[in-house]
Design a protein around this motif. Structure first.
Motif, PDB file in Angstrom:
ATOM      1  N   UNK A  50       0.959  -1.212  -0.025  1.00 28.01           N
ATOM      2  CA  UNK A  50       0.030   0.157  -0.217  1.00 28.01           C
ATOM      3  C   UNK A  50       0.808   1.195   0.164  1.00 28.01           C
ATOM      4  N   UNK A  51       2.120   1.357   0.566  1.00 26.76           N
ATOM      5  CA  UNK A  51       2.936   2.171   0.913  1.00 26.76           C
ATOM      6  C   UNK A  51       3.621   2.775  -0.518  1.00 26.76           C
ATOM      7  N   UNK A  52       4.036   1.683  -1.379  1.00 32.23           N
ATOM      8  CA  UNK A  52       5.065   1.989  -2.611  1.00 32.23           C
ATOM      9  C   UNK A  52       3.785   2.117  -3.743  1.00 32.23           C
ATOM     10  N   UNK A  53       2.596   2.191  -3.747  1.00 31.82           N
ATOM     11  CA  UNK A  53       1.546   2.201  -4.611  1.00 31.82           C
ATOM     12  C   UNK A  53       1.498   3.756  -5.313  1.00 31.82           C
ATOM     13  N   UNK A  54       1.654   3.884  -6.474  1.00 31.40           N
ATOM     14  CA  UNK A  54       1.394   5.396  -6.983  1.00 31.40           C
ATOM     15  C   UNK A  54       0.394   5.428  -8.068  1.00 31.40           C
ATOM     16  N   UNK A  55      -0.344   6.479  -7.558  1.00 36.10           N
ATOM     17  CA  UNK A  55      -1.602   6.549  -8.675  1.00 36.10           C
ATOM     18  C   UNK A  55      -1.181   7.245 -10.077  1.00 36.10           C
ATOM     19  N   UNK A  56      -1.583   6.767 -10.937  1.00 42.52           N
ATOM     20  CA  UNK A  56      -1.620   7.223 -12.369  1.00 42.52           C
ATOM     21  C   UNK A  56      -2.171   8.501 -12.598  1.00 42.52           C
ATOM     22  N   UNK A  57      -1.488   9.518 -13.011  1.00 41.76           N
ATOM     23  CA  UNK A  57      -2.139  10.777 -13.020  1.00 41.76           C
ATOM     24  C   UNK A  57      -2.761  10.958 -14.261  1.00 41.76           C
ATOM     25  N   UNK A  60     -11.335   2.834 -25.394  1.00 39.99           N
ATOM     26  CA  UNK A  60     -10.109   2.585 -24.942  1.00 39.99           C
ATOM     27  C   UNK A  60      -9.189   3.643 -24.732  1.00 39.99           C
ATOM     28  N   UNK A  61      -9.133   4.451 -25.819  1.00 36.69           N
ATOM     29  CA  UNK A  61      -8.246   5.699 -25.650  1.00 36.69           C
ATOM     30  C   UNK A  61      -8.613   6.620 -24.582  1.00 36.69           C
ATOM     31  N   UNK A  62      -9.982   6.799 -24.449  1.00 45.03           N
ATOM     32  CA  UNK A  62     -10.564   7.432 -23.110  1.00 45.03           C
ATOM     33  C   UNK A  62     -10.136   7.171 -21.944  1.00 45.03           C
ATOM     34  N   UNK A  63     -10.091   5.684 -21.676  1.00 44.64           N
ATOM     35  CA  UNK A  63      -9.869   5.188 -20.485  1.00 44.64           C
ATOM     36  C   UNK A  63      -8.366   5.288 -20.309  1.00 44.64           C
ATOM     37  N   UNK A  64      -7.519   4.894 -21.273  1.00 45.48           N
ATOM     38  CA  UNK A  64      -6.060   5.593 -21.044  1.00 45.48           C
ATOM     39  C   UNK A  64      -5.942   6.873 -20.472  1.00 45.48           C
ATOM     40  N   UNK A  65      -6.530   7.814 -21.386  1.00 41.31           N
ATOM     41  CA  UNK A  65      -6.413   9.434 -20.959  1.00 41.31           C
ATOM     42  C   UNK A  65      -6.791   9.381 -19.423  1.00 41.31           C
ATOM     43  N   UNK A  66      -7.692   8.584 -18.789  1.00 43.61           N
ATOM     44  CA  UNK A  66      -8.113   8.856 -17.546  1.00 43.61           C
ATOM     45  C   UNK A  66      -7.145   8.064 -16.774  1.00 43.61           C
ATOM     46  N   UNK A  67      -6.172   7.283 -17.118  1.00 43.17           N
ATOM     47  CA  UNK A  67      -5.447   6.647 -16.250  1.00 43.17           C
ATOM     48  C   UNK A  67      -5.919   5.184 -15.909  1.00 43.17           C
ATOM     49  N   UNK A  68      -6.704   4.721 -16.462  1.00 40.70           N
ATOM     50  CA  UNK A  68      -7.143   3.383 -16.179  1.00 40.70           C
ATOM     51  C   UNK A  68      -6.094   2.331 -16.721  1.00 40.70           C
TER      52      UNK A  68
END
Length: 120
Positions: free
Chosen positions: A25-32, A60-68
């Motif tokens: 949990x400490x090392x996880x970084x959110x995708x901006x 799919x491109x929209x999901x990638x753009x939102x960091x999914x």
């Protein structure tokens, strides 16, 4: 909104879920996610440059753009073409047996990682 009765149960759940996704949990970084202006700019460039894409490619491109990066759900014929694009886009699809299982997995994933929990 769900809540756990004790902090210890919450910490235990977080550690378990983090191990399931291969990180602590400490090392996880959110995708901006991309800023709205960047999404609008990319959409405008695509239209201006005459770039054509299918509905699934746009999805799919929209999901990638939102960091999914992870999607939970049941495989179905309605989105098979999008599912084929997931590996190329860096999205992992986690197949489940039941919609409720997908919802609980996406909820736990979102709570532990801080990223979007997406269900298809």
């Amino acid at each position: 909104r769900f809540s756990l009765s004790s902090g210890a149960a919450s910490a235990s759940l977080s550690r378990h879920a983090a191990r399931a996704f291969g990180a602590s949990p400490v090392s996880m970084k959110a995708v901006a996610p991309m800023a709205d202006e960047d999404i609008d700019r990319r959409a405008e460039e695509a239209v201006t440059e005459g770039t054509l894409m299918t509905n699934s490619e746009a999805f799919v491109e929209t999901m990638v753009a939102h960091g999914v990066t992870d999607v939970f759900g049941i495989v179905g014929s309605a989105f098979m073409d999008a599912l084929d694009l997931f590996p190329t886009a860096g999205i992992r699809f986690v197949s489940t047996q039941h919609e409720q299982g997908s919802a609980h997995m996406a909820d736990g994933y979102a709570r532990v990682t801080g990223r979007h929990g997406v269900i298809l």
